[in-house]
Design a protein around this motif. Sequence first.
Motif, mmCIF file in Angstrom:
data_model
loop_
_atom_site.group_PDB
_atom_site.id
_atom_site.type_symbol
_atom_site.label_atom_id
_atom_site.label_comp_id
_atom_site.label_asym_id
_atom_site.label_seq_id
_atom_site.Cartn_x
_atom_site.Cartn_y
_atom_site.Cartn_z
ATOM 1 N N TRP A 210 0.976 -1.272 -0.122
ATOM 2 C CA TRP A 210 0.200 -0.189 0.062
ATOM 3 C C TRP A 210 0.936 1.135 -0.044
ATOM 4 O O TRP A 210 2.071 1.275 0.703
ATOM 5 C CB TRP A 210 -0.788 0.170 1.250
ATOM 6 C CG TRP A 210 -2.038 -0.723 1.310
ATOM 7 C CD1 TRP A 210 -2.576 -1.653 0.403
ATOM 8 C CD2 TRP A 210 -2.984 -1.221 2.593
ATOM 9 N NE1 TRP A 210 -3.454 -2.267 0.829
ATOM 10 C CE2 TRP A 210 -3.818 -2.034 2.021
ATOM 11 C CE3 TRP A 210 -2.875 -0.836 3.571
ATOM 12 C CZ2 TRP A 210 -4.973 -2.548 2.842
ATOM 13 C CZ3 TRP A 210 -3.838 -1.208 4.660
ATOM 14 C CH2 TRP A 210 -4.790 -2.170 4.092
ATOM 15 N N ARG A 211 0.330 2.261 -0.680
ATOM 16 C CA ARG A 211 0.977 3.554 -0.705
ATOM 17 C C ARG A 211 0.260 4.316 0.558
ATOM 18 O O ARG A 211 -0.873 5.115 0.444
ATOM 19 C CB ARG A 211 0.703 4.478 -2.046
ATOM 20 C CG ARG A 211 1.429 3.875 -3.109
ATOM 21 C CD ARG A 211 1.279 4.448 -4.395
ATOM 22 N NE ARG A 211 2.186 3.854 -5.336
ATOM 23 C CZ ARG A 211 2.485 4.829 -6.273
ATOM 24 N NH1 ARG A 211 2.148 6.059 -6.358
ATOM 25 N NH2 ARG A 211 3.299 4.153 -7.344
ATOM 26 N N GLU A 212 0.550 4.445 1.684
ATOM 27 C CA GLU A 212 0.151 5.021 2.845
ATOM 28 C C GLU A 212 0.831 6.324 3.348
ATOM 29 O O GLU A 212 1.944 6.538 3.135
ATOM 30 C CB GLU A 212 0.560 4.110 3.943
ATOM 31 C CG GLU A 212 -0.062 2.486 4.189
ATOM 32 C CD GLU A 212 0.139 1.711 5.284
ATOM 33 O OE1 GLU A 212 -1.015 1.198 5.909
ATOM 34 O OE2 GLU A 212 1.072 1.376 5.516
ATOM 35 N N THR A 213 -0.048 7.095 3.910
ATOM 36 C CA THR A 213 0.263 8.290 4.312
ATOM 37 C C THR A 213 -0.926 8.575 5.308
ATOM 38 O O THR A 213 -1.779 8.106 5.296
ATOM 39 C CB THR A 213 0.377 9.537 3.382
ATOM 40 O OG1 THR A 213 0.893 10.529 3.956
ATOM 41 C CG2 THR A 213 -1.038 9.910 2.650
ATOM 42 N N LEU A 214 -0.474 9.452 6.404
ATOM 43 C CA LEU A 214 -1.452 9.830 7.493
ATOM 44 C C LEU A 214 -2.319 11.121 7.202
ATOM 45 O O LEU A 214 -2.052 11.913 6.639
ATOM 46 C CB LEU A 214 -0.601 10.116 8.754
ATOM 47 C CG LEU A 214 -0.050 8.787 9.554
ATOM 48 C CD1 LEU A 214 0.629 9.155 10.716
ATOM 49 C CD2 LEU A 214 -1.386 7.803 9.796
ATOM 50 N N ALA A 215 -3.679 10.958 7.648
ATOM 51 C CA ALA A 215 -4.539 11.876 7.627
ATOM 52 C C ALA A 215 -4.768 12.515 9.088
ATOM 53 O O ALA A 215 -4.968 11.634 9.978
ATOM 54 C CB ALA A 215 -5.926 11.670 7.067
ATOM 55 N N VAL A 216 -4.790 14.009 9.128
ATOM 56 C CA VAL A 216 -4.839 14.259 10.627
ATOM 57 C C VAL A 216 -6.021 15.183 10.956
ATOM 58 O O VAL A 216 -6.925 15.601 9.812
ATOM 59 C CB VAL A 216 -3.926 15.388 10.997
ATOM 60 C CG1 VAL A 216 -2.267 14.360 10.965
ATOM 61 C CG2 VAL A 216 -3.718 16.749 10.123
#
Lengths: 184, 814, 105
Positions: free
Chosen positions: B558-564
């Motif tokens: 997966w191409r993961e990044t965080l949402a805040v």
Amino acid sequence: MLAGAAAIFGLVCALLLLAFRRRGADQPVSATAWIVGGGLLFPIATLSALLGYGLIVGEQLLPRADSATLRVGAEARRWQWTFTQPGTAGPIRTRDVLHVPAGRPIDVELTTRDVIHAFWVPRLAGKMDAIPGRPNVLRIEAHRPGVYHGLCAEFCGAGHARHGFRVVAHDAAGWARFQAGEAP
Amino acid sequence: MKALRLHRAFEAIWGTPAGWRGSLATVNHSTLGVRLMVTAFVFFLIGGVLAMLIRAQLATPGSAFVGPEIYNQLFTMHGSIMMFLFAIPMFEGFAIYMLPKMLGARDLAFPRMTAYGWWCYLFGGSMLLVSMLLGIAPDAGWFLYTPLSSKPYSPGINSDFWLLGITFVEISAIVTAVDIIVSILKLRAPGMSLDRMPLFAWYMLVTAAMMLIGFPPLILGSILLELERAFGWPFFEAARGGDSLLWQHLFWLFGHPEVYIIFLPAAGAVSTIIPVMARTPILGYGWIVAAILALGFLSFGLWVHHMFTVGIPHLALAFFSAASTLVAVPTGVQIFAWLGTLWAGRPQMHLPMLYLIGFLVTFVLGGLTGVMVAMVPFDWQAHDTAFITAHLHYVLVGGFVFPMLAAAYYWLSHFTGRRYSYTLGKAAFWLIFIGFHLTFFLMHLTGLLGQPRRIDTYPEGVGWTLYNLLSSVGAFVMATGIALFIIDVLLQLFHAPRAPRNPWRAGTLEWAMMQPPPSYNIASLPQVHDREPLETAPDLALSLARGEGYLALPRNGWRETLAVDTKSGRIDHIVVLPGNSLLPLGTALVTGSFFLLVLLKLYPWTLLPLAGLVVLGWRWAWVLGDKHAHGELPIGRGDHAPIHAEVRDSPGWWGSVFLSIADGSLFAALIFGHAYLWTVAPNWPPPALVTASLPVVIAGLLGAALAARRSSGVTVTGAGLGLLLTALLLTAFRLAPSPTSHAYGAVVAVLLAYAALHAALALVICCFARARRRAGYIAAINGAEPRIARLWTDYAVAAGAIALACTHLPALLS
Amino acid sequence: MTALLRAAAGLIIWAIVFASLYALQGLACALGWDKWQIAEASLARLVLLAVYTSGIGVLALLCWRYRPRVSRRQFLDRLAFAGAAAGLFSLIYTGLPVVAASICR
Ligand code: HEM
Ligand SMILES: [Cu+2]
Ligand SMILES: [Cu+2]
């Protein structure tokens, strides 16, 4: 306005220059002083004064009803101007030359047959657009007899640069002769 | 070594495969950002060549270098290219490249949209280039005033190229704006609350929001003008109840904010670079944020200052004159914040600083002449003269080109990983600076001497000759400077030695990675505690590369990044981004074929690409997501978070919200046009109104009410939308007067078409949501998809109800 | 997201009132309200003044609600107040011409 602008520009340049000279002086700099003083109060004060002045002048330049004014017509088309002046025996139509009496306020009624043009005689007044379906009125006045060059200021296609005209301001005798239909 | 292992693993997930297929399918923001910037720079050079031709023509009186037909194409294309194909895409590309890195994310929120935006821009821009090569380029000025641009006075295809090409490019601007806005609001490093955001992100947030509100009026105007040109619907034709001033309103409603849209990103770069050059934090962060917020709003209240000479009552002029002077205040706040920052720190005379000084000097002068032309009586003289040409270049070149050159030198080592050489760039600066002021300062004078703009020739002996010659010389000096800049950049690309990491010792997160950056930006996401994370933790880059932050473990490919959480920066969820895909290219090609078919007047065939777009849009959304729930997943540092498919306010939801805002701006502009024509256009009232029909209205409103009910199932909602659609179509085809007879009929037709289109769109979306639920996708059951379907249904209901009211009410009341 | 909306609230209200003033000016001239004299002023001016002053009232109220207080020292609270104050000042400044400028000429 020009002098004011030059002064403000000089001030900003000086501050910029001094910022580099000052390098190393270690007093803290107050955000409020710079921003409230320079960024808020200073522009607000100058701009309010300028705006008030601009609006008063603007009001004075409006074409108000006045018994002394004379009404002429200017019809623009690509790339020609047709002017209508009152004559003793009915309206007189001319091409590319507008005849007016000097020393009297003139209301020019602007219309167009095709696209938008703008009527501008730099030495007599500001400019005003001639817009399809919306007749506009521009107040001009020539204080002295003479010939003034006018041009079309709104881009109107291939002949735009050559869409000029002349305004001939007559003295009282000349104007009477023109109105009587004698070619000047 | 751990860092290297992580690098390999992430590169396998995020990288772009080699070969042409990979290049066509890539959705990586760094690649696309650079592509956008390079394309925009090429357009800048093309626009610059046109400028040189213009100056060559104007160098001497009575010049016969080109005739008026060609000259008109030259300046129209110069203006249009510089504004639409250079300035906007340039800062978009810059933001696309830089924002995720500054915010501590791995990519933007909608990577495929980023790619689609670039393709649309490329194709739309190419359309305009083709027209130029064929010698049939637009020639009615960059603001394309009607009726000069209408069929009777521009019978050729020239104006169609402008309307369609620019609209195509605007689509790219809108999707990019949504992309940027959602990325800033959601995709940040944990702990980066709004007040810890880098100023550049604030600038881009306001810019993108302005694009969402400002561009739709122009898109609407272009659609209306194209309808008038193609089918004779008289929106702008006075004889049939239209008004050419409506075009001016729609154009400048876009056009003035546009100037600030171009300036703000550049100012964002300035606010980023100045504190680094002065080695001190920026003075008055909060003041600047408030100022750009104010600027964003105020700049929408100025558009009529471009229309001071059209014969508008003095009170209206006064409103806009006042607003035009007022915007100088937030601009002044920024300028004094910059000056104060320099004053507070120990400014160092590096190359970027030199360009910034060029910016400050030039831009302040442009601002001062701007205040002058905001004065109505002065503008009555200066309007449409070379004075305005001078003013606008002081603002645009001063406020955009100089900061962008500074930015280029400041961030160049970020792109190349190499150190820069000083001397050539300095020579380039002086050539550009002196050339610029020589060219344009003199234009103030010729303008005051009465030289109008947009003239291909002028007579001898009116006192303009010498100034014009010097002005042309200046332009060529400036061009030499630009050429030197290019050589300098190329030299650095290929010859300079490797630079140390973070050469300026800056504090923002884009320097916490390898240079040039890897495809995934950062091997793990930092926890942010203040505005300049690198100030407190200079070794952050290493610790992130070793995987000591969040999301350091590659998972499922997966191409993961965080949402805040927007305000606090608390971790909200994991966003799993889509990978490389040919869909963006395909969709852009189909979109392009639509515009091409309209251009070639093959109207029946346009149904094909429209159907294609529905299919592709369906596929676009369908390929995402999973059929089983993952629940809370570990994200490192002992924390857990769900993935975006399982939360209700995913980026997709926010994307829909902001897209609907842009859509609403277009609709509002349409309503404004309707009301405007009704109240002030000549030759009203129309010969016939819509034949009001109470049954049709009631049926339509009943349908709207059914569709709007929260509790009803998809079938009932669909039936309601169907009923609404029927009522709209009945009104359009049975009850409304012909669109060609009068502007009233034309505007009613567009209103109904808009509402009908949205009802149909909502139907498709409801079907989609239902199909997804049936297929068992988690996002359609627990996630945001039902909510998104609801949003577009509600939008369609509102638009339909308003359209019915606007068309039937006047007739019912009279 | 609501925090951002609050920060923009004052300016949104400015935009609405400013647009209404401009729209009303057009409407008033189209309907000839400038010719109906009531006391010293025309109907057009009275309507415009009414909208102007009530807009100022609303924004002043907003400034009061968002006024800086000990419990509201956070960045976004201060931003909300700054937005409201900017909106209030902008309205006073940009709307001031309704007091005297020619309405339909
Ligand atoms: C490279 C240096 C540049 C030079 C020498 C230059 C020169 C000119 C000249 C001489 C005109 C006036 C044409 C006329 O009135 O007949 C013009 C118009 C214009 N320029 Fe530039 N320009 C330059 C860069 C730019 C840039 C960077 C922008 C925008 C970002 C820009 C935007 C415009 C616009 C919008 C117009 C008005 C076009 C129209 O009247 O339709 N220019 N330019
Ligand atoms: Cu003309
Ligand atoms: Cu403007």
